[in-house]
Design a protein around this motif. Structure first.
Motif, PDB file in Angstrom:
ATOM      1  N   UNK A   1       0.850  -1.195   0.000  1.00 53.31           N
ATOM      2  CA  UNK A   1       0.000   0.000   0.000  1.00 53.31           C
ATOM      3  C   UNK A   1       0.888   1.249   0.000  1.00 53.31           C
ATOM      4  N   UNK A   2       0.502   2.226  -0.783  1.00 54.03           N
ATOM      5  CA  UNK A   2       1.250   3.481  -0.936  1.00 54.03           C
ATOM      6  C   UNK A   2       2.590   3.306  -1.658  1.00 54.03           C
ATOM      7  N   UNK A   3       2.745   2.181  -2.369  1.00 56.98           N
ATOM      8  CA  UNK A   3       3.952   1.964  -3.161  1.00 56.98           C
ATOM      9  C   UNK A   3       3.551   1.793  -4.614  1.00 56.98           C
ATOM     10  N   UNK A   4       4.520   1.881  -5.515  1.00 61.41           N
ATOM     11  CA  UNK A   4       4.226   1.819  -6.942  1.00 61.41           C
ATOM     12  C   UNK A   4       3.709   0.458  -7.402  1.00 61.41           C
ATOM     13  N   UNK A   5       4.006  -0.620  -6.665  1.00 56.67           N
ATOM     14  CA  UNK A   5       3.554  -1.946  -7.085  1.00 56.67           C
ATOM     15  C   UNK A   5       2.241  -2.367  -6.406  1.00 56.67           C
ATOM     16  N   UNK A   6       1.542  -1.395  -5.820  1.00 51.80           N
ATOM     17  CA  UNK A   6       0.261  -1.698  -5.170  1.00 51.80           C
ATOM     18  C   UNK A   6      -0.770  -2.132  -6.203  1.00 51.80           C
ATOM     19  N   UNK A   7      -1.519  -3.170  -5.879  1.00 49.33           N
ATOM     20  CA  UNK A   7      -2.601  -3.668  -6.729  1.00 49.33           C
ATOM     21  C   UNK A   7      -3.891  -3.560  -5.922  1.00 49.33           C
ATOM     22  N   UNK A   8      -4.907  -2.940  -6.501  1.00 52.12           N
ATOM     23  CA  UNK A   8      -6.157  -2.776  -5.747  1.00 52.12           C
ATOM     24  C   UNK A   8      -6.810  -4.138  -5.510  1.00 52.12           C
ATOM     25  N   UNK A   9      -7.509  -4.222  -4.383  1.00 55.73           N
ATOM     26  CA  UNK A   9      -8.145  -5.474  -3.998  1.00 55.73           C
ATOM     27  C   UNK A   9      -9.332  -5.183  -3.103  1.00 55.73           C
ATOM     28  N   UNK A  10     -10.205  -6.174  -2.996  1.00 54.06           N
ATOM     29  CA  UNK A  10     -11.337  -6.108  -2.077  1.00 54.06           C
ATOM     30  C   UNK A  10     -11.523  -7.502  -1.492  1.00 54.06           C
ATOM     31  N   UNK A  11     -11.636  -7.576  -0.179  1.00 52.45           N
ATOM     32  CA  UNK A  11     -11.891  -8.832   0.508  1.00 52.45           C
ATOM     33  C   UNK A  11     -13.236  -8.702   1.216  1.00 52.45           C
ATOM     34  N   UNK A  12     -14.160  -9.612   0.931  1.00 53.42           N
ATOM     35  CA  UNK A  12     -15.483  -9.578   1.560  1.00 53.42           C
ATOM     36  C   UNK A  12     -15.772 -10.950   2.161  1.00 53.42           C
ATOM     37  N   UNK A  13     -16.139 -10.949   3.434  1.00 51.18           N
ATOM     38  CA  UNK A  13     -16.552 -12.170   4.119  1.00 51.18           C
ATOM     39  C   UNK A  13     -18.074 -12.210   4.141  1.00 51.18           C
ATOM     40  N   UNK A  14     -18.638 -13.318   3.677  1.00 51.43           N
ATOM     41  CA  UNK A  14     -20.092 -13.454   3.641  1.00 51.43           C
ATOM     42  C   UNK A  14     -20.546 -14.362   4.784  1.00 51.43           C
ATOM     43  N   UNK A  15     -21.118 -13.728   5.803  1.00 50.95           N
ATOM     44  CA  UNK A  15     -21.576 -14.462   6.979  1.00 50.95           C
ATOM     45  C   UNK A  15     -22.717 -15.402   6.619  1.00 50.95           C
ATOM     46  N   UNK A  16     -22.752 -16.527   7.320  1.00 50.54           N
ATOM     47  CA  UNK A  16     -23.808 -17.499   7.102  1.00 50.54           C
ATOM     48  C   UNK A  16     -23.645 -18.316   5.834  1.00 50.54           C
ATOM     49  N   UNK A  17     -22.452 -18.279   5.238  1.00 48.78           N
ATOM     50  CA  UNK A  17     -22.229 -19.014   3.996  1.00 48.78           C
ATOM     51  C   UNK A  17     -21.216 -20.130   4.208  1.00 48.78           C
ATOM     52  N   UNK A  18     -21.211 -21.065   3.291  1.00 45.68           N
ATOM     53  CA  UNK A  18     -20.247 -22.161   3.296  1.00 45.68           C
ATOM     54  C   UNK A  18     -19.559 -22.210   1.935  1.00 45.68           C
ATOM     55  N   UNK A  19     -18.445 -22.932   1.873  1.00 45.61           N
ATOM     56  CA  UNK A  19     -17.705 -23.062   0.621  1.00 45.61           C
ATOM     57  C   UNK A  19     -18.664 -23.489  -0.488  1.00 45.61           C
ATOM     58  N   UNK A  20     -18.610 -22.784  -1.599  1.00 48.87           N
ATOM     59  CA  UNK A  20     -19.472 -23.076  -2.732  1.00 48.87           C
ATOM     60  C   UNK A  20     -20.675 -22.156  -2.826  1.00 48.87           C
ATOM     61  N   UNK A  21     -20.786 -21.198  -1.893  1.00 48.63           N
ATOM     62  CA  UNK A  21     -21.984 -20.352  -1.840  1.00 48.63           C
ATOM     63  C   UNK A  21     -22.216 -19.539  -3.109  1.00 48.63           C
ATOM     64  N   UNK A  22     -21.171 -19.192  -3.832  1.00 40.86           N
ATOM     65  CA  UNK A  22     -21.344 -18.355  -5.028  1.00 40.86           C
ATOM     66  C   UNK A  22     -22.051 -19.109  -6.150  1.00 40.86           C
ATOM     67  N   UNK A  23     -21.928 -20.419  -6.152  1.00 38.84           N
ATOM     68  CA  UNK A  23     -22.611 -21.198  -7.197  1.00 38.84           C
ATOM     69  C   UNK A  23     -23.750 -22.041  -6.628  1.00 38.84           C
ATOM     70  N   UNK A  24     -23.816 -22.170  -5.291  1.00 39.80           N
ATOM     71  CA  UNK A  24     -24.887 -22.929  -4.655  1.00 39.80           C
ATOM     72  C   UNK A  24     -25.380 -22.174  -3.415  1.00 39.80           C
ATOM     73  N   UNK A  25     -26.057 -21.050  -3.595  1.00 42.04           N
ATOM     74  CA  UNK A  25     -26.507 -20.271  -2.434  1.00 42.04           C
ATOM     75  C   UNK A  25     -27.580 -21.025  -1.640  1.00 42.04           C
ATOM     76  N   UNK A  26     -27.591 -20.792  -0.338  1.00 40.67           N
ATOM     77  CA  UNK A  26     -28.583 -21.432   0.534  1.00 40.67           C
ATOM     78  C   UNK A  26     -29.848 -20.578   0.531  1.00 40.67           C
ATOM     79  N   UNK A  27     -30.806 -20.967  -0.276  1.00 37.01           N
ATOM     80  CA  UNK A  27     -32.028 -20.187  -0.451  1.00 37.01           C
ATOM     81  C   UNK A  27     -33.003 -20.330   0.710  1.00 37.01           C
ATOM     82  N   UNK A  28     -32.630 -21.079   1.735  1.00 36.31           N
ATOM     83  CA  UNK A  28     -33.466 -21.189   2.934  1.00 36.31           C
ATOM     84  C   UNK A  28     -33.421 -19.887   3.737  1.00 36.31           C
ATOM     85  N   UNK A  29     -32.400 -19.060   3.494  1.00 37.05           N
ATOM     86  CA  UNK A  29     -32.277 -17.783   4.186  1.00 37.05           C
ATOM     87  C   UNK A  29     -32.877 -16.693   3.302  1.00 37.05           C
TER      88      UNK A  29
END
Length: 94
Positions: free
Chosen positions: A48-76
């Motif tokens: 951060x604050x250097x010339x080789x910085x690469x932008x990024x975003x990290x988001x934690x999705x509460x109540x989810x399990x591995x695979x949630x992006x392709x198999x969301x739990x529609x019970x919620x």
């Protein structure tokens, strides 16, 4: 690049990423330890604050399990509403 509930990551592989990246993490993920998730974010934050910085975003999705992006739990209802919104609008809520 967008990574949803990534697996099979190593510190070497994470360090090799040199393009803007968005990461979506599941709360429950048997393929990615919490320690490696924190390490990944720390690696991206290092230049951060250097010339080789690469932008990024990290988001934690509460109540989810591995695979949630392709198999969301529609019970919620909030998950169901978000999936419906994204399918119809193609974007993340502000």
């Amino acid at each position: 690049m967008v990574l949803c509930h990534p697996s099979s990551l190593s510190e070497t592989l994470i360090r090799a990423i040199d393009v803007p990246t968005a990461w979506a993490f599941a709360e429950q993920d048997m393929t990615l330890s919490p320690q490696l998730r924190l390490k990944a974010e720390a690696i991206f934050a290092e230049p951060k604050d250097k010339s080789d910085f690469v932008s990024y975003e990290f988001v934690d999705y509460k109540g989810t399990a591995h695979g949630f992006a392709c198999r969301p739990n529609l019970a919620y209802e909030d998950v169901k509403a978000e999936v419906r919104h994204r399918l119809w609008n193609g974007s993340r809520r502000p």
